[in-house]
Design an enzyme around this catalytic site. Structure first.
Site, PDB file in Angstrom:
ATOM      1  CE  LYS A  48      36.956  53.494  55.074  1.00 22.31           C
ATOM      2  NZ  LYS A  48      35.954  54.489  55.981  1.00 22.31           N
ATOM      3  CB  SER A  49      42.887  50.448  54.798  1.00 24.68           C
ATOM      4  OG  SER A  49      42.265  50.527  55.922  1.00 24.68           O
ATOM      5  N   GLY A 121      39.159  59.502  59.323  1.00 23.97           N
ATOM      6  CA  GLY A 121      40.138  59.571  60.171  1.00 23.97           C
ATOM      7  C   GLY A 121      41.428  58.899  59.503  1.00 23.97           C
ATOM      8  CD  GLN A 196      43.465  55.692  61.748  1.00 24.09           C
ATOM      9  OE1 GLN A 196      43.228  56.458  62.502  1.00 24.09           O
ATOM     10  NE2 GLN A 196      42.193  55.115  61.309  1.00 24.09           N
ATOM     11  CG  ASP A 347      37.781  49.439  61.067  1.00 21.80           C
ATOM     12  OD1 ASP A 347      37.589  50.606  61.997  1.00 21.80           O
ATOM     13  OD2 ASP A 347      38.401  49.711  60.229  1.00 21.80           O
ATOM     14  CE  LYS A 374      38.777  52.315  64.620  1.00 25.57           C
ATOM     15  NZ  LYS A 374      39.836  52.466  63.791  1.00 25.57           N
ATOM     16  NE  ARG A 378      32.825  52.449  64.199  1.00 24.85           N
ATOM     17  CZ  ARG A 378      33.704  52.341  63.211  1.00 24.85           C
ATOM     18  NH1 ARG A 378      34.853  51.556  63.034  1.00 24.85           N
ATOM     19  NH2 ARG A 378      33.391  52.836  61.899  1.00 24.85           N
ATOM     20  NE  ARG A 422      34.344  50.388  59.642  1.00 21.64           N
ATOM     21  CZ  ARG A 422      34.542  49.815  58.231  1.00 21.64           C
ATOM     22  NH1 ARG A 422      33.642  49.013  57.502  1.00 21.64           N
ATOM     23  NH2 ARG A 422      35.678  50.314  57.477  1.00 21.64           N
TER      24      ARG A 422
END
EC number: 2.5.1.19
Length: 466
Positions: A48-49, A121, A196, A347, A374, A378, A422
């Protein structure tokens, strides 16, 4: 600018050829203990990143980029829609195969609608760097979960480019950005390790004359640096005596289109990996998984816990290391995970906590404060997931302790997922080994990162049934 146009949800329906609006109702799941081993060979969706970055960088490069293996989850399709709204041509040509060309650095156009970033995000924070360094006004929003997450940690450094931001209290979306066509280059030291924030600053530096410099206290995932080099930018990285890194980008590079192969997402691979380790007799192979050393802290930790996890067929694709994983059921024991490993597996802590719950002994995960910002909090949600199913935990400062049950997780609880994909997948794995069924309040949003997760796990023998 005007409101309206296609929402991100509508864009996603169009990409998938859907003719009817998706149901807005939740999709609960009740998971019962697996009655047979998990077996088979599979591929997990694209990283995904890297998928987010591939669409963004291809839109800033000169020429036409072809991307294969792109994750077509809802979050990434929102990024594709946002880049189209900024003037890029992003066309899906087949499953995971996209053709992208854009106006280039400094040439993006002002969008005529609000940019809907869905649940991501990563996409919202990275795109903030691009928007802050272009002479336009734009507005970003997202789903209910994303609108609760803070953006101030990217707003603060990006404001030093000369851009202005207007957001809700705490820097929450919706957020308006007035960027500059001639932004100031930044020299910024991250107060907390965050790939990020680092990436947002580097993306802003692409359209700034001179050098942009970022110092991070601990090395974080370096997909942005790798992809910048892949497209032709000059990026240097040096280590600091304190164990961090300094990244320097030469501004206004001539980015040239280059094809990208997106590897399988190690964060997605984490769920079938842990399931296979915990369900007795399991034996699976996961092909083509990304092995970037700044993303594989989970693999190191699972091996420390006694996991039979072997890597073969190592190769490099699109500037990223890739390999095949062979996973067999293993008796795990508790470990202490150092804080410096957290950025390479941030993650994966919810699913690691599930592994620790089934292990023998106590596990301690140090320095996991990043989990609090997150998709949900989380840290609190992972504690709630475990304790609802009879597993004892303790939070001490920024450390999480899990008291393993040595293969006797009671189960029987209801997991509140808070729209966090997740957490939903972690709870599904817990249910496969718990003594009593585990109920999950909603699994609808798993598609944001892992389309077809339940079906793929069923091909291994998980037996998930709504």
């Amino acid at each position: 600018m005007r409101p309206g146009g296609l929402t991100c949800t509508a864009q996603r329906r169009n990409e998938r050829g859907m003719t009817h609006a998706p149901s807005s109702s939740a999709r609960p799941l009740r998971v019962v203990r697996a009655t047979a081993p998990l077996t088979g060979t599979l591929r997990v969706p694209g990283d995904k990143s890297i998928s987010h970055r591939a669409l963004m960088f291809a839109s800033l490069a000169r020429g036409e980029t072809r991307i294969s293996g792109l994750l077509e989850g809802e979050d990434v399709l929102c990024t594709a829609a946002a880049m189209r709204a900024l003037g890029a041509d992003a066309v899906r040509e087949g499953a995971g195969c996209w053709r992208v060309s854009g106006p280039g650095i400094g040439q993006l156009r002002e969008p005529d609608t609000v940019l809907d970033m869905g649940n991501s995000g990563t996409a919202a924070r990275l795109l903030s760097g691009i928007l802050a360094s272009h002479g336009m006004t734009s507005v970003m929003t997202g789903d209910a979960s994303l609108r609760r997450r803070p953006m101030k940690r990217v707003m603060d450094p990006l404001a030093q480019t000369g851009a202005t931001f207007l957001a809700r209290e705490g820097g929450r979306l919706p957020m308006a950005i007035r960027g500059l066509a001639d932004p100031h280059p930044l020299d910024y030291r991250l107060p907390v390790a965050s790939a990020q924030v680092k990436s947002a600053v580097l993306l802003a530096g692409l359209n700034a004359a001179g050098q942009t410099r970022v110092e991070e206290p601990v090395a974080t995932r370096d997909h942005t640096e790798n992809m910048l080099r892949h497209f032709g930018a000059t990026v240097t990285v040096t280590s600091t005596p304190q164990g961090g890194r300094v990244i320097v980008l030469e501004g206004r590079p001539d980015l040239v289109a280059r094809d990208i192969v997106v590897p399988g997402d190690p964060s997605s691979a984490a769920f079938p990996i842990v399931a296979a380790l915990l369900v007795p007799g399991s034996d699976i192979v996961i092909e083509g998984v990304g092995l970037n050393p700044l993303r594989t802290g989970l693999f190191t930790t699972l091996r420390d816990m006694g996991a039979q996890l072997e890597i073969s067929g190592e190769r490099v694709e699109g500037g990223e290391p890739v390999g095949d994983l062979h996973v067999r059921a293993s008796a795990l024991h508790g470990v202490t995970v150092p804080a410096e490993r957290a950025p390479s597996m941030i993650d994966e802590y919810p699913i690691l906590a599930v592994a620790a719950a089934q292990a023998a002994g106590v596990s301690r995960f140090c320095g996991v404060e990043e989990l609090r910002v997150k998709e949900s909090d989380r840290l609190a949600a992972t504690v709630a997931l475990l304790e609802a199913n009879g597993v004892q935990t303790r939070v001490e400062g920024d450390d999480l302790m899990v008291f393993g049950t040595a293969g006797a997780v009671p189960g029987g609880g209801l997991v509140q997922t808070h729209m966090d994909h997740r957490l939903a997948m972690s709870a599904s794995v817990l249910g496969l080994v718990a003594q009593k069924p585990v109920a999950i309040d909603d699994t609808a949003f798993i598609d944001t990162s892992f389309p077809g997760y339940l079906d793929l796990m069923n091909t291994l023998g998980a037996g998930f049934s709504a």
